[in-house]
Motif scaffolding. Structure first.
Motif, PDB file in Angstrom:
ATOM      1  N   ARG A 727      13.718  -1.455   0.944  1.00  0.00           N
ATOM      2  CA  ARG A 727      12.282  -1.366   0.640  1.00  0.00           C
ATOM      3  C   ARG A 727      11.702  -0.030   1.087  1.00  0.00           C
ATOM      4  O   ARG A 727      10.894   0.588   0.380  1.00  0.00           O
ATOM      5  N   ILE A 728      12.114   0.431   2.285  1.00  0.00           N
ATOM      6  CA  ILE A 728      11.614   1.711   2.815  1.00  0.00           C
ATOM      7  C   ILE A 728      12.080   2.855   1.929  1.00  0.00           C
ATOM      8  O   ILE A 728      11.304   3.758   1.573  1.00  0.00           O
ATOM      9  N   GLU A 729      13.370   2.849   1.552  1.00  0.00           N
ATOM     10  CA  GLU A 729      13.889   3.925   0.703  1.00  0.00           C
ATOM     11  C   GLU A 729      13.199   3.902  -0.661  1.00  0.00           C
ATOM     12  O   GLU A 729      12.887   4.963  -1.220  1.00  0.00           O
ATOM     13  N   TYR A 730      12.943   2.706  -1.199  1.00  0.00           N
ATOM     14  CA  TYR A 730      12.247   2.611  -2.481  1.00  0.00           C
ATOM     15  C   TYR A 730      10.820   3.162  -2.361  1.00  0.00           C
ATOM     16  O   TYR A 730      10.345   3.883  -3.253  1.00  0.00           O
ATOM     17  N   SER A 731      10.146   2.844  -1.271  1.00  0.00           N
ATOM     18  CA  SER A 731       8.783   3.335  -1.072  1.00  0.00           C
ATOM     19  C   SER A 731       8.750   4.834  -0.923  1.00  0.00           C
ATOM     20  O   SER A 731       7.835   5.515  -1.400  1.00  0.00           O
ATOM     21  N   HIS A 732       9.758   5.415  -0.230  1.00  0.00           N
ATOM     22  CA  HIS A 732       9.841   6.875  -0.138  1.00  0.00           C
ATOM     23  C   HIS A 732      10.012   7.491  -1.516  1.00  0.00           C
ATOM     24  O   HIS A 732       9.355   8.482  -1.859  1.00  0.00           O
ATOM     25  N   LEU A 733      10.886   6.885  -2.317  1.00  0.00           N
ATOM     26  CA  LEU A 733      11.190   7.444  -3.625  1.00  0.00           C
ATOM     27  C   LEU A 733       9.996   7.358  -4.564  1.00  0.00           C
ATOM     28  O   LEU A 733       9.753   8.285  -5.352  1.00  0.00           O
ATOM     29  N   GLU A 756      -8.594   7.427  13.112  1.00  0.00           N
ATOM     30  CA  GLU A 756      -7.171   7.202  13.405  1.00  0.00           C
ATOM     31  C   GLU A 756      -6.448   6.936  12.092  1.00  0.00           C
ATOM     32  O   GLU A 756      -6.900   6.158  11.249  1.00  0.00           O
ATOM     33  N   VAL A 757      -5.295   7.599  11.915  1.00  0.00           N
ATOM     34  CA  VAL A 757      -4.482   7.449  10.711  1.00  0.00           C
ATOM     35  C   VAL A 757      -3.531   6.270  10.910  1.00  0.00           C
ATOM     36  O   VAL A 757      -2.755   6.248  11.875  1.00  0.00           O
ATOM     37  N   LEU A 758      -3.594   5.281  10.006  1.00  0.00           N
ATOM     38  CA  LEU A 758      -2.757   4.074  10.095  1.00  0.00           C
ATOM     39  C   LEU A 758      -1.879   3.983   8.855  1.00  0.00           C
ATOM     40  O   LEU A 758      -2.346   4.233   7.732  1.00  0.00           O
ATOM     41  N   LEU A 759      -0.632   3.608   9.031  1.00  0.00           N
ATOM     42  CA  LEU A 759       0.340   3.579   7.950  1.00  0.00           C
ATOM     43  C   LEU A 759       0.391   2.193   7.295  1.00  0.00           C
ATOM     44  O   LEU A 759       0.361   1.172   7.972  1.00  0.00           O
ATOM     45  N   ARG A 760       0.462   2.177   5.964  1.00  0.00           N
ATOM     46  CA  ARG A 760       0.626   0.952   5.194  1.00  0.00           C
ATOM     47  C   ARG A 760       1.675   1.189   4.102  1.00  0.00           C
ATOM     48  O   ARG A 760       1.952   2.323   3.720  1.00  0.00           O
ATOM     49  N   MET A 761       2.258   0.072   3.598  1.00  0.00           N
ATOM     50  CA  MET A 761       3.246   0.159   2.514  1.00  0.00           C
ATOM     51  C   MET A 761       2.778  -0.714   1.351  1.00  0.00           C
ATOM     52  O   MET A 761       2.422  -1.871   1.548  1.00  0.00           O
ATOM     53  N   ARG A 762       2.797  -0.158   0.146  1.00  0.00           N
ATOM     54  CA  ARG A 762       2.476  -0.934  -1.051  1.00  0.00           C
ATOM     55  C   ARG A 762       3.760  -1.553  -1.574  1.00  0.00           C
ATOM     56  O   ARG A 762       4.714  -0.848  -1.940  1.00  0.00           O
ATOM     57  N   THR A 767       1.161  -5.755  -3.135  1.00  0.00           N
ATOM     58  CA  THR A 767       0.677  -6.214  -1.831  1.00  0.00           C
ATOM     59  C   THR A 767       0.743  -5.063  -0.810  1.00  0.00           C
ATOM     60  O   THR A 767       1.710  -4.306  -0.777  1.00  0.00           O
ATOM     61  N   ILE A 768      -0.303  -4.941   0.004  1.00  0.00           N
ATOM     62  CA  ILE A 768      -0.337  -3.918   1.054  1.00  0.00           C
ATOM     63  C   ILE A 768       0.227  -4.525   2.330  1.00  0.00           C
ATOM     64  O   ILE A 768      -0.302  -5.514   2.848  1.00  0.00           O
ATOM     65  N   LEU A 769       1.299  -3.932   2.855  1.00  0.00           N
ATOM     66  CA  LEU A 769       1.988  -4.465   4.032  1.00  0.00           C
ATOM     67  C   LEU A 769       1.687  -3.619   5.260  1.00  0.00           C
ATOM     68  O   LEU A 769       1.698  -2.387   5.191  1.00  0.00           O
ATOM     69  N   PRO A 770       1.428  -4.259   6.415  1.00  0.00           N
ATOM     70  CA  PRO A 770       1.217  -3.507   7.660  1.00  0.00           C
ATOM     71  C   PRO A 770       2.552  -2.984   8.198  1.00  0.00           C
ATOM     72  O   PRO A 770       3.625  -3.443   7.799  1.00  0.00           O
ATOM     73  N   PRO A 771       2.521  -2.042   9.151  1.00  0.00           N
ATOM     74  CA  PRO A 771       3.772  -1.429   9.635  1.00  0.00           C
ATOM     75  C   PRO A 771       4.600  -2.354  10.515  1.00  0.00           C
ATOM     76  O   PRO A 771       5.758  -2.043  10.785  1.00  0.00           O
TER      77      PRO A 771
END
Length: 972
Positions: A727-733, A756-762, A767-771
């Motif tokens: 999932r992380i590699e797909y999100s980077h790509l 403050e900068v906060l990281l999220r993943m789509r 769906t927006i996922l927390p770190p």
């Protein structure tokens, strides 16, 4: 008598007889010699560069061949797996289960006809055969007659699968190469015979070309004896027939040229290179693994390497041309320089004969007029001055003969002083100085040598020099070297040797022996100078030890432990030995550090290391992998034995307790056990399995050991890590990582200029996922550095866009615990700041004490470098651990953020109010700004305002949201 001496000298040195010799100026000699040297250097550099480029090219070629081999194996494996899935699917096709159980040929044919076209179209299946449990052919579809030539061999395969109920995947090469799967048919748990499915390798060839970009062909060796001599696909010299070839027309011509240059096909196994139509091609042969036919099959890969070869040629020519121009320029420059310099030297040479004729005044006047031409003083000017001085001395000697006696006495005194000075120098020099005679016996020894060896000069006088050296140091070779230096065959030589001292000790000495040209028969012939490097050798040995060991526990460090584990795994695989890896960390170790300090933690780590030394065998290998993590390699042991050792270690640890600062701590650990080669045959997989087992032991209540099993929930955790990694590699790509901003308010002014900068993943579904879900997986899989870099680049770019859009804001960026081990972080920060032209003072970096705990000196060093750029630092989760106050003093912190666990219930908890007031007092005492997080209502906000806290953050101030919720779209 004086005149006779002059005549003898003139006869011995005929100075004026040089008319028969050709005169060649020094400027030409120097220029020509320098040009020759430069030419040799340029040629040598071209040759070395060519060798280096060719070596790099061959290395890249070998890497490419290995990659091709892996791709070929992977494509064949994928083809086998696809066929196996098709075989498993057949009983579940509509109507097939019932007819397969009946075994009626007509019914099977009638039902399977409905699915045959679909299998051909979607799966590329070329033929299918059904056999009953008696190994008899029931039905078939496709090119049955061309499937295999040896029907008996097929029946053997079918019988084996019927008997063992295990599918096989033979690769058969006849007129063409086919991949087969022979699998048992199970319908509702009942055996229904065997299915044989075949597919051509043509699709695999096309897939290989798409993946690698290289052309590929398929050779079948000696199909049907190659009876057709006119077959244009036949290569008779190699005894093969081309059954498939990409880019056929062009590559057929290339192969014809390769056949002429390499008649033996075995030459292609290592790869060959040919030139065709001014292009360079590399051809490599890969045997088809798993082929069971009598006539083997081969894959030939044709790669275009023209660009690489031409680049090498062009680069060598460029180097040669640049070197030639440099040579010409250097030659001209040297000629010009020495023309001016040597012209002045020529004036001195032509003036010197005046001295021989006694014309001292004329000599000085001529030399003085020539000296007036100079602008800067140099060596030739020094020669002028020396010549002027010489003329005065000669004139004075000629006019004052009586003073010669006085001058000789004065010279004798000066020589005496020099002799005394040299003697004092030899005695005070911090090196051993001794002399030897022709037989190698010691004649003299200086004071430092006496002090170092504890021998007096008299005790060593007459003793052979070699007798004071360690006989294991190659004395025979030293004897030969001394003989060569005494015979004049060698001027000097150097060696290291262990030297004996009188008190029984030894010193490591570097000796330099030189031949004396002025010795007498009984006097010294060899001068030996020795430099004591004993301390250097000791330090060198200690540094070598530190490279492999943990200095606190004296155990192997992670690098050396991994090397030892890799060697043991290699030997275990070679000799089929089993073994175990124990991986464990100490329970509640962080609590001990926080409550009793790091000195207590270090003491416990040393005690654990001592316990482990006595708890395992001498052949077992122990290492400290970092922090409170230890690992033990147990060669030649099974699972039960490993569990016994692990329980023994836990028992020994449980018997120990330590009292520090009136606090008593007991030691316990959680141990994970992985067996090799059962749970992994490489370092990475084995450590991962042991790590998962250790976490399983912690989950069971700590102070326990657990043997890894692929059937338990540990495997699920591993699958979870793999899932998140993908999932992380797909999100980077696909750029699915988002940055949210949460406002931070200045309590006094009520202004918000800090976020403050906060990281999220789509996620894929939006769906927006927390770190919290993926950061731990990123740390375990090594992707955390890539996330740090991405957040850094995106945050700086966004801050620059917002500030350039007319706003003035500051950003707080969170750094992970692994950021301080990332050597690329600082260069990326500098480069990104410069690229976006962002003021570094607008950035604050938030770190937790966990981030700095692992390597405090490294963390401090990186923070100092970042602060030099102008950025600031905030200590997050302030007050949670005992070490927070230590970090407040030791690290360059600008602000602290009080942990939300103290703020959330501030209005209802007097204890929290007391703690927050205390934390604020400490932070103000150190001159730090204070931020309170988790400010979620007006009551909490009013309290922190009364406590004189500087900043507030929380849902009452603002929730995290994308930047466009706070700023205009044009500021993107």
């Amino acid at each position: 008598m004086k005149q006779n001496s002059v005549e003898v000298i003139a006869e011995s040195y005929p100075i004026g007889n040089t008319k028969d010799k050709v005169f060649l100026s020094l400027k030409w000699k120097i220029s020509l010699l320098s040009s020759l040297i430069l030419l040799a250097i340029v040629m040598l550099f071209c040759i070395v560069s060519y060798w280096g480029l060719i070596a790099d090219f061959e290395n890249q070629r070998d890497i490419g061949y290995k990659r091709y081999a892996r791709e070929v194996d992977r494509l064949l494996e994928d083809t086998s797996q696809d066929l196996h899935r098709v075989a498993e699917m057949i009983p579940f096709l509509d109507g097939m289960g019932a007819v397969l159980l009946k075994g009626d040929e007509s019914e099977i044919g009638e039902v399977f006809d409905r699915h045959w076209t679909l299998l051909q179209f979607h799966n590329g299946v070329e033929f299918v055969r059904f056999y009953n449990q008696s190994n008899q052919l029931v039905a078939n579809w496709g090119g049955v007659e061309s499937a295999v030539d040896n029907n008996d061999e097929v029946l053997d395969w079918v019988a084996r699968v019927n008997h063992q109920e295990v599918p096989i995947n033979p690769l058969v090469c006849g007129k063409s190469c086919m991949q087969y799967t022979i699998a048992p048919l199970l319908v509702e748990g009942h055996k229904a015979g065997v299915v044989m499915i075949g597919i051509s390798l043509a699709d695999a060839l096309l897939a290989f070309r798409k993946v690698s970009g290289a052309d590929i062909g398929l050779f079948v060796r000696n199909p049907n004896g190659l009876s057709n001599q006119n077959d244009d696909k036949r290569i008779s010299q190699w005894g093969v027939r081309i059954t498939a070839l990409t880019n056929r027309d062009e590559n057929r011509k290339i192969l014809a040229k390769v056949v002429r240059e390499y008649p033996e096909i075995s030459k292609l196994n290592d790869g060959v290179q040919v030139k065709w139509n001014e292009l360079y091609r590399q051809i490599k042969l890969f045997p088809l693994a798993g082929s069971v036919a009598t006539d083997a099959g081969y894959l030939v890969v044709i790669t275009d390497v023209t660009a690489a070869v031409n680049n090498i040629h062009e680069l060598i020519w460029q180097i040669a041309i640049i070197g030639l121009f440099g040579l010409i320029f250097s030659g001209v420059l040297l000629y010009v320089i020495f023309t001016g310099l040597l012209s002045r030297l020529k004036d001195v040479a032509f003036t010197l004969p005046l001295l021989a004729n006694g014309k001292f005044e004329s000599f000085r006047s001529t030399l003085f007029s020539a000296e007036l031409k100079k602008k800067f003083r140099d060596e030739i000017d020094m020669l002028y001055e020396a010549a002027m001085t010489l003329s005065l001395q000669l004139e004075r000697l000629e006019n004052e003969v009586s003073s010669r006696t006085k001058i000789l006495i004065q010279q004798r005194d000066e020589l005496s002083k020099e002799r005394d000075f040299i003697a004092h120098l030899l005695d005070s020099a911090q090196v051993i100085v001794l002399t030897q005679d022709l037989s190698g016996k010691i004649i003299s020894l200086n004071t430092y040598g006496e002090m170092l060896t504890h021998y007096t000069e008299g005790e060593l006088k007459g003793v052979p020099f070699l007798s004071i050296l360690d006989p294991g140091g190659g004395l025979r070779d030293l004897f030969v070297c001394f003989e060569e230096i005494r015979r004049g065959q060698k001027a000097q030589f150097r060696h290291e040797a262990i030297t004996y001292c009188k008190d029984g000790s030894t010193r490591h000495v570097v000796w330099m022996h030189s031949r004396l040209t002025w010795y007498s028969e009984d006097g010294p012939s060899v001068l030996s100078v020795g430099l004591d490097i004993t301390e250097y050798k000791r330090v060198e040995g200690h540094l070598a030890w530190l490279a492999d060991h943990d200095p606190l526990t004296n155990l192997f460090n992670r690098r050396r432990f991994s090397e030892e584990l890799e060697q043991i795994l290699s030997r275990a695989g070679r000799y089929r030995h089993s073994g175990a890896l124990l991986f464990f960390d100490l329970d509640r170790f962080k609590y001990i550090n926080d409550t009793s300090g790091h000195q207590a933690g270090d003491t416990i780590l040393k005690m654990v290391a001592g316990i482990l030394f006595h708890a395992v065998r001498t052949d077992d290998i122990i290492g400290r992998l970092g922090g409170d993590e230890f690992a033990i390699i147990l060669p030649e042991i099974n699972g039960e034995g490993a569990l016994v050792v692990a329980r023994k270690i836990l028992d020994h640890l449980g018997e120990v307790q330590i009292t520090i600062n009136n606090r008593t701590h007991k030691i316990s650990a959680s141990i994970g056990i992985a067996l090799f080669p059962e749970h992994g045959n490489n370092v990475h997989d084995l450590l991962a399995a042991a790590d998962l087992a250790m976490y399983h032991a912690k989950d069971t209540g700590r102070n326990a050991c657990y043997l890894f099993s692929s059937n338990d929930r540990s495997l699920e955790r591993m699958h979870t890590l793999v899932y998140w990694k993908e999932r992380i590699e797909y999100s980077h790509l696909h750029d699915n990582f988002l940055l949210y901003l949460q406002p931070i308010m200045d309590i006094r002014s009520r202004n918000i200029t800090h976020y403050e900068v906060l990281l999220r993943m789509r996620d894929i579904d939006g769906t927006i996922l927390p770190p919290a879900g993926f950061i731990q997986a990123a740390e375990h899989t090594g992707l955390i550095h890539a996330i740090d870099h991405m957040v850094l680049r995106k945050a700086i770019a966004q801050a620059a866009a917002i500030n350039q859009g007319g706003h003035h804001v500051n950003f707080s960026i969170n750094l992970s615990a692994h950021a301080f081990n990332d050597s690329e972080l600082l260069p990326i920060l500098k480069q990104t700041l410069a690229y976006h032209d962002l003021d570094p003072r607008t950035l604050m970096f938030e770190i937790t004490e966990t981030a700095a705990l692992e390597n405090l000196p490294r963390a401090r060093g990186l923070m100092v470098e970042i602060k030099k750029l102008g950025c600031g630092f905030t200590l997050d989760d302030f007050g949670v651990g005992f070490s927070s106050f230590y970090y407040l003093r030791e690290l360059p912190i600008d602000a602290v953020k009080i942990d939300g666990s103290f703020i959330r219930n501030l209005t209802d908890s007097k204890d929290d109010q007391i703690l927050v007031n205390a934390l604020c007092s400490v932070a103000r005492g150190f001159g730090k700004k204070i931020t309170a997080e988790f400010v979620e209502n007006e009551g909490v906000f009013s309290l922190i305002e009364k406590m004189d806290i500087d900043y507030a953050q929380g849902y009452f101030i603002g929730k995290p949201a994308p930047y466009n919720k706070f700023f205009d779209e044009k500021t993107r």
